[in-house]
Motif scaffolding. Sequence first.
Motif, short mmCIF file in Angstrom:
data_model
loop_
_atom_site.label_atom_id
_atom_site.label_comp_id
_atom_site.label_asym_id
_atom_site.label_seq_id
_atom_site.Cartn_x
_atom_site.Cartn_y
_atom_site.Cartn_z
N MET A 354 1.05 -1.18 0.11
CA MET A 354 -0.19 0.21 -0.49
C MET A 354 1.10 0.92 -0.33
O MET A 354 0.81 2.29 1.06
CB MET A 354 -0.95 0.01 0.95
N CYS A 355 2.00 1.27 -0.83
CA CYS A 355 2.52 2.35 -1.34
C CYS A 355 2.13 3.64 -1.35
O CYS A 355 1.98 4.66 -0.91
CB CYS A 355 4.09 1.97 -2.46
N GLU A 356 1.33 4.80 -1.84
CA GLU A 356 0.44 5.39 -2.62
C GLU A 356 -1.06 5.51 -1.12
O GLU A 356 -1.24 6.45 -0.87
CB GLU A 356 -0.20 5.60 -3.84
N GLY A 357 -0.91 4.05 -1.41
CA GLY A 357 -2.19 4.53 -0.12
C GLY A 357 -1.89 5.03 1.34
O GLY A 357 -2.86 5.74 1.54
N SER A 358 -1.07 4.71 1.61
CA SER A 358 -0.52 4.44 2.84
C SER A 358 0.30 6.08 2.84
O SER A 358 1.27 6.22 3.92
CB SER A 358 -0.13 3.86 3.70
N GLY A 359 0.68 6.64 1.94
CA GLY A 359 1.14 8.16 1.91
C GLY A 359 1.88 7.97 1.67
O GLY A 359 3.66 8.92 2.15
N LEU A 360 3.42 7.24 0.49
CA LEU A 360 4.92 6.11 0.89
C LEU A 360 5.66 7.04 0.03
O LEU A 360 7.03 6.13 -0.36
CB LEU A 360 4.93 5.31 1.45
N THR A 361 4.69 7.29 -0.86
CA THR A 361 6.06 7.23 -2.65
C THR A 361 7.06 8.89 -2.16
O THR A 361 8.07 7.89 -3.02
CB THR A 361 4.41 7.87 -3.42
N VAL A 397 5.78 0.65 10.65
CA VAL A 397 4.60 0.01 9.80
C VAL A 397 3.47 0.72 9.27
O VAL A 397 2.77 1.54 10.12
CB VAL A 397 4.42 -0.77 10.68
N ALA A 398 3.75 1.25 7.39
CA ALA A 398 1.55 1.80 7.21
C ALA A 398 1.29 0.52 7.34
O ALA A 398 1.72 -0.15 6.33
CB ALA A 398 2.70 2.51 6.09
N ILE A 399 0.26 0.70 7.26
CA ILE A 399 -1.21 -0.09 7.82
C ILE A 399 -2.15 0.47 7.37
O ILE A 399 -2.55 1.11 8.20
CB ILE A 399 -0.92 -1.97 7.51
N TYR A 400 -2.81 -0.30 6.85
CA TYR A 400 -4.54 -0.03 6.77
C TYR A 400 -5.12 -0.68 7.95
O TYR A 400 -5.07 -1.60 8.21
CB TYR A 400 -5.95 -0.08 5.78
N SER A 401 -6.43 0.37 8.68
CA SER A 401 -7.19 -0.67 10.19
C SER A 401 -7.46 -1.63 9.81
O SER A 401 -7.03 -2.83 10.40
CB SER A 401 -7.85 0.56 11.12
N SER A 402 -7.79 -2.19 8.83
CA SER A 402 -8.92 -3.33 8.19
C SER A 402 -7.80 -4.28 8.08
O SER A 402 -7.98 -5.88 7.35
CB SER A 402 -9.86 -2.90 7.17
N PHE A 424 3.50 2.23 14.93
CA PHE A 424 1.72 1.62 13.73
C PHE A 424 1.48 2.93 13.18
O PHE A 424 1.10 3.15 14.53
CB PHE A 424 1.76 0.85 14.33
N ALA A 425 1.48 2.87 12.09
CA ALA A 425 0.69 4.06 11.38
C ALA A 425 -0.52 3.49 10.77
O ALA A 425 -0.31 2.94 9.14
CB ALA A 425 1.55 5.05 10.11
N VAL A 426 -1.66 3.75 11.23
CA VAL A 426 -2.89 2.89 11.03
C VAL A 426 -3.73 4.00 10.35
O VAL A 426 -4.51 5.29 11.39
CB VAL A 426 -3.58 1.93 12.65
N ASP A 427 -3.57 3.33 8.96
CA ASP A 427 -4.83 4.54 8.34
C ASP A 427 -6.18 4.12 8.35
O ASP A 427 -5.95 2.93 8.76
CB ASP A 427 -4.01 4.95 7.29
N ARG A 428 -7.01 4.34 7.84
CA ARG A 428 -8.62 4.65 7.36
C ARG A 428 -8.92 3.84 8.95
O ARG A 428 -9.74 3.16 8.83
CB ARG A 428 -8.27 3.31 6.90
N GLY A 429 -8.89 4.69 9.45
CA GLY A 429 -9.85 4.29 11.26
C GLY A 429 -10.92 4.76 11.32
O GLY A 429 -11.42 5.64 10.54
#
Length: 661
Positions: A354-361, A397-402, A424-429
């Motif tokens: 999830m490079c793009e989705g998690s903001g790591l580009t 670790v950049a990761i979506y909550s789900s 843990f940077a938990v996106d989409r909480g």
Amino acid sequence: MPDQPVIDSGLTLHRYPLLASIDSPADLRALPEHLLSAVANELRGFLVDTVAETGGHLAAGLGVVELTIGLHYVFETPFDRLVWDVGHQAYPHKILTGRRDRMRTLRQQGGLSGFPKRSESDYDCFGVGHSSTSISAALGMALAAQRLGERRDVVAIIGDGALSAGMAFEALNHAGSMDIDLVVILNDNEMSISPPVGAITNHLARLLSGKFYTTMREGSKTALRGMPQLRHLVGRWEEHMKGMLMPSTLFEELGFNYIGPIDGHDVHAVVKTLRNIKEMPGQRFLHVVTQKGHGYEPAEGQPVTYHGVTPFDRRTGELRKGASKGPTYTQIFGGWLCDTAERDARLVGITPAMCEGSGLTQFAKRFPDRFFDVGIAEQHAVTLAAGMACDGLKPVVAIYSSFLQRAYDQLIHDVCLQDLDVTFAVDRGGLVGADGATHAGSFDLSFSRPLPKLIIMAPADENECRAMLRTAYEYPGPAIVRYPRGTGPGVAIDPMADALELGRGVVCRQGANIAILAFGSMVTPALQAAAALDATVANLRFVKPLDGALIEALATSHDLLVTVEENAIAGGAGSSVAEWLAEQGLTTPCVHLGLPDRYIEHAEHAQQLAECGLDAAGIEASVRAAFSRFDLHRLLPATESTPDPAMTSPRAVRQQGSGGG
């Protein structure tokens, strides 16, 4: 099937006469095969038309148009089972299975889901949204058919990205060891396994799936059953001959008969090969090479951009974007990560595909030797971070909550149990709008809160997010910063924001009688509701550790406490407050507002919040209803806009008296 709106697509369908005649796969199967290329062209055009209006996943679906037609043309769906992996590529499947005229309701409240969904159609035999589940589910269905004596075909369709996950290989390993009929189709749309294919490889695939080859292969096994040494020699010869020409060895070793690669955009080659495969026994693995975004030039050139899109201009491909509302939380994280990496060479960034989705580009471009995209392998991502932390690195670790749900054991056993320094940077909480229940981060506070040694924070605004990321990074142990999808309330960001004091909240508004204890994204609507209620609002900031001193001060100076969170009520932040109050023997009545005990379907985010009573109006209505129940309504300020306190709130909220109060 629930009632759903039907949108007349006649204005579009007049350009697609063949597609207009297909209301089910049975209609498709009634067409002569020479018309299938024309059907593919119409289906691709209709898909672009509808997604241009609604937004959604586009490039993946464009890449499987011919494959989808071939599958429904050859197999007797829905009796035969088609199990789609992830579901991003299933829009053509929806169009061909009776949902064509509702495609303009896609991902909207009351409309079609963006993913296969069992309650939506009999043709959706398995609900998906997360990757790498198709082979396991298909194997389960094949075993059920075998057990019940039903002679049906079961087909799993998985992409090469999803095949990177360990779960897919666990299923392949299990299936290959059994006496079972199962078809696995690899949709290879990144050319990551094989070189480009053409007429020779198509011919070879048809030959290897044909009756002559199959008869010889199965017949030789029978004839050589009593001569194990010769049988082994012939088997190795066959394997090596195929291995010289195609990437078959791995799947053959797992027990599958490998066929391919074939050109996934030659619908006649697809149909011919599928027909041959349908007549073959045992475990079959078909390798289909496709192009993501095929047939629509903007998507062919930018398949990542057009993977998931907002509405766009169908002629130019230009995406329509709303007015800028400032940086998203994802962008805030990406900026913080790059700034911190410049100062600390120990920082490494990890993401499970999830490079793009998690903001790591930008981080990946600026620090390529410190960026690790592990593919769709959440468990590996977390334990990889644990290993790095053991020997002196500072992993983030950049990761979506789900998606963190899929690495729960690793979070417990490999990180928290060992008290390792992993951020843990938990996106989409919380709720995520059109992606619906499969991608909603509804449970992370509930499943992470019980873990010893773990710090959990939820920012109320953009600057607080930046400060919390610094706090988590500087904390010498496991820490979660959990933030929502999209933008915040518009607070200016201080790049040098100090770390926060652990376990300390802050009062944002001083009122009387009512104290609203808000977590993360709920601080803003809580403040809006508090203006009408003259309530105190506290931003707790930390779900763990709680600010016990602040909670005690509020409980002893107010008549009612209200906790508000964008997480499941069960086991969430509000439950933590109730537990603390009970331990202290405090009996102030307490009401908990959050996500109800059901899955919240796709809609706009604001609509989802209103449905759950988590917008400002819903919070105010629930508080007034609670005051009436506790016979405290005399303490509330009366306003013309507020509902009668004697009325019951229409929202589904769970109330809990704390300590029997």
